[in-house]
Design a protein around this motif. Structure first.
Motif, PDB file in Angstrom:
ATOM      1  N   VAL A 260      -1.689  -1.075  -4.061  1.00 32.86           N
ATOM      2  CA  VAL A 260      -3.068  -0.952  -4.224  1.00 32.86           C
ATOM      3  C   VAL A 260      -3.634   0.064  -3.126  1.00 32.86           C
ATOM      4  O   VAL A 260      -4.883   0.205  -2.585  1.00 32.86           O
ATOM      5  N   GLY A 261      -2.556   1.192  -2.606  1.00 30.08           N
ATOM      6  CA  GLY A 261      -2.967   1.918  -1.621  1.00 30.08           C
ATOM      7  C   GLY A 261      -4.202   2.911  -1.952  1.00 30.08           C
ATOM      8  O   GLY A 261      -5.046   3.347  -1.131  1.00 30.08           O
ATOM      9  N   GLY A 262      -4.171   3.272  -3.295  1.00 26.48           N
ATOM     10  CA  GLY A 262      -5.478   4.043  -3.825  1.00 26.48           C
ATOM     11  C   GLY A 262      -6.560   3.320  -4.124  1.00 26.48           C
ATOM     12  O   GLY A 262      -7.767   3.797  -4.433  1.00 26.48           O
ATOM     13  N   ALA A 263      -6.532   2.005  -3.765  1.00 26.38           N
ATOM     14  CA  ALA A 263      -7.838   1.123  -3.822  1.00 26.38           C
ATOM     15  C   ALA A 263      -8.509   0.794  -2.557  1.00 26.38           C
ATOM     16  O   ALA A 263      -9.412   0.532  -2.512  1.00 26.38           O
ATOM     17  N   LEU A 264      -7.656   1.201  -1.454  1.00 24.94           N
ATOM     18  CA  LEU A 264      -7.982   0.780  -0.234  1.00 24.94           C
ATOM     19  C   LEU A 264      -9.210   1.758   0.493  1.00 24.94           C
ATOM     20  O   LEU A 264      -9.254   2.931   0.088  1.00 24.94           O
ATOM     21  N   THR A 265      -9.949   1.148   1.192  1.00 25.60           N
ATOM     22  CA  THR A 265     -10.493   2.072   2.263  1.00 25.60           C
ATOM     23  C   THR A 265     -10.131   1.830   3.646  1.00 25.60           C
ATOM     24  O   THR A 265      -9.743   0.691   3.975  1.00 25.60           O
ATOM     25  N   MET A 266      -9.654   3.058   4.391  1.00 27.29           N
ATOM     26  CA  MET A 266      -8.956   3.097   5.614  1.00 27.29           C
ATOM     27  C   MET A 266      -9.936   3.455   6.888  1.00 27.29           C
ATOM     28  O   MET A 266     -10.292   4.373   6.991  1.00 27.29           O
ATOM     29  N   ASP A 267     -10.169   2.336   7.274  1.00 26.50           N
ATOM     30  CA  ASP A 267     -11.279   2.652   8.516  1.00 26.50           C
ATOM     31  C   ASP A 267     -10.752   2.573   9.845  1.00 26.50           C
ATOM     32  O   ASP A 267     -10.052   1.792  10.572  1.00 26.50           O
ATOM     33  N   PRO A 268     -10.387   3.901  10.298  1.00 26.62           N
ATOM     34  CA  PRO A 268      -9.934   3.972  11.671  1.00 26.62           C
ATOM     35  C   PRO A 268     -10.833   3.318  12.630  1.00 26.62           C
ATOM     36  O   PRO A 268     -11.996   3.177  12.883  1.00 26.62           O
TER      37      PRO A 268
ATOM     38  N   GLU B 183     -13.460  15.515   7.310  1.00 27.91           N
ATOM     39  CA  GLU B 183     -13.287  14.597   6.179  1.00 27.91           C
ATOM     40  C   GLU B 183     -12.176  14.871   5.386  1.00 27.91           C
ATOM     41  O   GLU B 183     -11.723  16.150   5.140  1.00 27.91           O
ATOM     42  N   THR B 184     -11.023  13.830   5.233  1.00 28.04           N
ATOM     43  CA  THR B 184      -9.804  13.912   4.630  1.00 28.04           C
ATOM     44  C   THR B 184     -10.080  13.345   3.198  1.00 28.04           C
ATOM     45  O   THR B 184     -10.875  12.509   2.819  1.00 28.04           O
ATOM     46  N   MET B 185      -8.560  13.456   2.611  1.00 26.06           N
ATOM     47  CA  MET B 185      -8.486  12.705   1.116  1.00 26.06           C
ATOM     48  C   MET B 185      -8.473  11.259   1.517  1.00 26.06           C
ATOM     49  O   MET B 185      -9.259  10.485   0.432  1.00 26.06           O
ATOM     50  N   MET B 186      -8.198  10.905   2.810  1.00 31.54           N
ATOM     51  CA  MET B 186      -8.240   9.338   2.999  1.00 31.54           C
ATOM     52  C   MET B 186      -9.466   8.890   3.837  1.00 31.54           C
ATOM     53  O   MET B 186      -9.826   7.499   4.225  1.00 31.54           O
ATOM     54  N   GLY B 187     -10.692   9.730   4.047  1.00 33.32           N
ATOM     55  CA  GLY B 187     -11.785   9.407   4.618  1.00 33.32           C
ATOM     56  C   GLY B 187     -12.120  10.287   5.938  1.00 33.32           C
ATOM     57  O   GLY B 187     -11.418  11.483   6.087  1.00 33.32           O
TER      58      GLY B 187
ATOM     59  N   HIS C 203       0.664  -1.008  -0.174  1.00 35.96           N
ATOM     60  CA  HIS C 203       0.154   0.020   0.165  1.00 35.96           C
ATOM     61  C   HIS C 203       0.838   1.315   0.059  1.00 35.96           C
ATOM     62  O   HIS C 203       0.483   2.450  -0.455  1.00 35.96           O
ATOM     63  N   CYS C 204       1.980   1.202   0.554  1.00 33.92           N
ATOM     64  CA  CYS C 204       2.820   2.452   0.795  1.00 33.92           C
ATOM     65  C   CYS C 204       4.156   2.322   0.256  1.00 33.92           C
ATOM     66  O   CYS C 204       4.928   1.369   0.579  1.00 33.92           O
ATOM     67  N   PRO C 205       4.582   3.143  -0.747  1.00 35.37           N
ATOM     68  CA  PRO C 205       5.612   3.109  -1.376  1.00 35.37           C
ATOM     69  C   PRO C 205       6.891   3.506  -0.507  1.00 35.37           C
ATOM     70  O   PRO C 205       7.951   2.829  -0.824  1.00 35.37           O
ATOM     71  N   TYR C 206       6.587   4.303   0.348  1.00 41.64           N
ATOM     72  CA  TYR C 206       7.595   4.698   1.338  1.00 41.64           C
ATOM     73  C   TYR C 206       8.071   3.676   2.081  1.00 41.64           C
ATOM     74  O   TYR C 206       9.262   3.374   2.751  1.00 41.64           O
TER      75      TYR C 206
ATOM     76  N   PRO D 210      -3.824   8.366   8.841  1.00 44.70           N
ATOM     77  CA  PRO D 210      -3.678   7.185   7.976  1.00 44.70           C
ATOM     78  C   PRO D 210      -2.368   7.255   7.489  1.00 44.70           C
ATOM     79  O   PRO D 210      -2.184   6.001   7.014  1.00 44.70           O
ATOM     80  N   GLY D 211      -1.785   8.439   6.892  1.00 41.79           N
ATOM     81  CA  GLY D 211      -0.635   8.155   6.139  1.00 41.79           C
ATOM     82  C   GLY D 211       0.524   8.145   7.040  1.00 41.79           C
ATOM     83  O   GLY D 211       1.726   8.132   6.384  1.00 41.79           O
ATOM     84  N   ALA D 212       0.558   8.050   8.561  1.00 39.70           N
ATOM     85  CA  ALA D 212       1.650   8.231   9.188  1.00 39.70           C
ATOM     86  C   ALA D 212       2.412   6.499   9.073  1.00 39.70           C
ATOM     87  O   ALA D 212       1.769   5.567   9.401  1.00 39.70           O
ATOM     88  N   GLN D 213       3.592   6.843   8.801  1.00 37.19           N
ATOM     89  CA  GLN D 213       4.622   5.454   8.719  1.00 37.19           C
ATOM     90  C   GLN D 213       4.971   5.273  10.313  1.00 37.19           C
ATOM     91  O   GLN D 213       4.598   6.096  11.037  1.00 37.19           O
ATOM     92  N   VAL D 214       5.524   3.935  10.412  1.00 36.97           N
ATOM     93  CA  VAL D 214       5.702   3.772  11.767  1.00 36.97           C
ATOM     94  C   VAL D 214       6.433   4.939  12.532  1.00 36.97           C
ATOM     95  O   VAL D 214       6.268   5.140  13.877  1.00 36.97           O
ATOM     96  N   ILE D 215       7.604   5.244  12.003  1.00 39.54           N
ATOM     97  CA  ILE D 215       8.565   6.497  12.584  1.00 39.54           C
ATOM     98  C   ILE D 215       7.518   7.555  13.125  1.00 39.54           C
ATOM     99  O   ILE D 215       7.771   8.309  14.020  1.00 39.54           O
ATOM    100  N   MET D 216       6.641   7.969  12.061  1.00 36.00           N
ATOM    101  CA  MET D 216       5.593   9.426  12.381  1.00 36.00           C
ATOM    102  C   MET D 216       4.808   9.014  13.336  1.00 36.00           C
ATOM    103  O   MET D 216       4.482   9.898  14.379  1.00 36.00           O
ATOM    104  N   ALA D 217       4.328   7.712  13.674  1.00 35.13           N
ATOM    105  CA  ALA D 217       3.310   7.071  14.457  1.00 35.13           C
ATOM    106  C   ALA D 217       4.219   7.280  15.822  1.00 35.13           C
ATOM    107  O   ALA D 217       3.411   7.780  16.956  1.00 35.13           O
ATOM    108  N   ALA D 218       5.293   6.911  15.848  1.00 35.49           N
ATOM    109  CA  ALA D 218       6.008   6.893  17.329  1.00 35.49           C
ATOM    110  C   ALA D 218       6.182   8.382  17.864  1.00 35.49           C
ATOM    111  O   ALA D 218       6.059   8.683  18.968  1.00 35.49           O
TER     112      ALA D 218
END
Length: 315
Positions: free
Chosen positions: A229-237, A251-255, A133-136, A280-288
Motif C-alpha cells: 500500500v506504499g502508493g496509497a500512503l500519505t507520508m507526514d514528516p 515539494e517531492t513526489m512523496m510530499g 509499503h516497501c518492496p525492498y 521518505p524513501g530511505a531504508q534503514v541502511i540508507m538512514a544510517a
C-alpha cells in the motif's frame, strides 16, 4: 543526565540518529540523544537489505546501537522534546518536564508517520505484517505469494505494481478509487501479466491471524497473502522542530519535505536533519548512512567553531 550542556543534541534514536551519535562520540564530541520510543518500523519483525544485519529485528539493531553510542560517552534521554530555540550562539532544547538543555548544534532525525487514507485505515491492523509499503524492505519475505497493490494514483499504481512483480508471478493491481488508467499503462501491466481488479476496496479478509484476501465493495473477495500500500500512503514528516525554524522545503513526489545538503545541513545554520524526516524513501541502511554523513558534517562545523575561538584567543 549528568550535565545540562552538550556539543550536540540528536533528536530521534532510529538508525539515522544513532549512527550520527556514534560518529560524533568517536570524534570526542559530547552528545545527548532524545527518543520518544516510536520508530517507523516498530511493527516489522525483521529488516532486509542491510549488509551484515539482514533479517535482524529492527528493535535489536537499535538496542545494539544504543550500547555502541554509550561506549563513546553518548547519553540518552527517553522523552519528548517540546521545542528547540536559538539561544545566542547556541540552542536551547526544552523537554516535556520543563527542563532545558543547551547545545551547540542540533540534528533532527525524528522520522515520519505513515497514514493510510480514511477508507483504508482498517488495513492498518495488519501493518508491517502482511500489509506492507516497501518492496525492498518486504518483497523477499513474501516472494512467490499472491500479492496485491493498492495506490491512490495511476502513477503510484504503475510504479509499485511493476516493481512488486519482481518478487511474484501472481500480482494484482486493485484500482480502488483510480478512475482512469491509460491504454498504454494497461498494455504495460498486461505485458508483465499483472491483473487489474476494478472496484473499490473496503478491507482485508483475515483468517487465523493472517491475510487471505481483499474484499471489494460489491462483496467480491480476491485471494491475496500480502498487499503493498506504499502508493496509497500519505507520508507526514515529523518535522515540527524544523518548521518552527523556517527551514527551506521542497515539494517531492512523496510530499513536502525539508531540504538538506549532502552532509545533512538544513538552511538553518547549525541545524541538521537526516533519515526519513527528510527522505521518505530511505531504508534503514540508507538512514544510517545519512546519519553518518550528518555526524561528520556537524563535527566539521564544530571543528571550524573551535578554530575561530582559538584564533580569537591569539589575537
Amino acid at each position: 543526565m549528568t550535565q545540562n550542556s552538550f556539543d550536540v543534541a540528536v533528536i530521534g534514536a532510529g538508525a539515522a540518529g544513532l549512527n550520527a551519535a556514534l560518529i560524533l562520540g568517536q570524534a570526542r564530541r559530547s552528545v545527548i540523544v532524545f527518543d520518544n520510543g516510536s520508530p517507523r518500523n516498530a511493527a516489522a519483525d525483521h529488516m532486509n537489505g542491510f549488509l551484515s544485519r539482514d533479517g535482524m529485528n529492527p528493535a535489536e539493531l537499535l538496542t545494539i546501537g544504543r550500547g555502541e553510542v554509550r561506549k563513546f560517552g553518548g547519553e540518552f534521554h527517553d522523552g519528548t522534546v517540546v521545542s528547540v530555540t536559538r539561544d545566542g550562539e547556541k540552542f536551547s532544547v526544552e523537554l516535556a518536564d520543563g527542563s532545558k538543555i543547551q547545545v551547540c548544534k542540533v540534528l533532527v532525525a525524528t522520522g515520519l508517520t505513515d497514514r493510510l487514507p480514511d477508507e483504508l485505515e482498517v488495513f492498518g491492523e495488519r501493518w508491517g505484517r502482511d500489509v506492507l509499503h516497501c518492496p525492498y524492505c518486504h518483497g523477499y519475505s513474501v516472494r512467490d505469494q499472491p500479492l496485491g497493490v493498492i495506490a491512490k494514483s495511476a502513477e503510484f499504481a504503475m510504479h509499485q505494481a511493476l516493481m512488486v512483480r519482481q518478487w511474484s508471478d501472481d500480482v494484482v493491481l486493485f484500482l480502488h478509487r483510480i478512475t482512469e488508467l491509460s491504454s498504454e499503462d494497461r498494455e504495460k501491466l498486461a505485458a508483465r501479466d499483472i491483473s487489474i481488479v476494478e472496484g473499490e476496496v473496503v478491507g482485508p479478509v483475515v483468517e487465523d491471524d493472517r491475510l487471505v484476501g481483499v474484499r471489494l465493495a460489491d462483496g467480491t473477495v480476491v485471494a491475496r497473502s500480502a498487499v503493498f500500500v506504499g502508493g496509497a500512503l500519505t507520508m507526514d514528516p515529523n518535522d515540527a522542530i524544523l518548521r518552527a525554524f523556517g527551514a527551506q522545503r521542497a515539494e517531492t513526489m512523496m510530499g513536502d519535505f525539508v531540504t538538506v545538503d549532502m552532509m545533512g545541513a538544513t538552511s538553518v545554520p547549525g541545524v541538521f536533519a537526516a533519515g526519513n524526516v527528510v527522505d521518505p524513501g530511505a531504508q534503514v541502511i540508507m538512514a544510517a548512512a545519512a546519519g553518518a554523513k550528518a555526524g561528520a558534517g556537524i563535527n566539521m562545523m564544530l571543528t571550524n567553531d573551535d578554530l575561530e575561538v582559538a584564533l580569537a584567543l591569539r589575537s
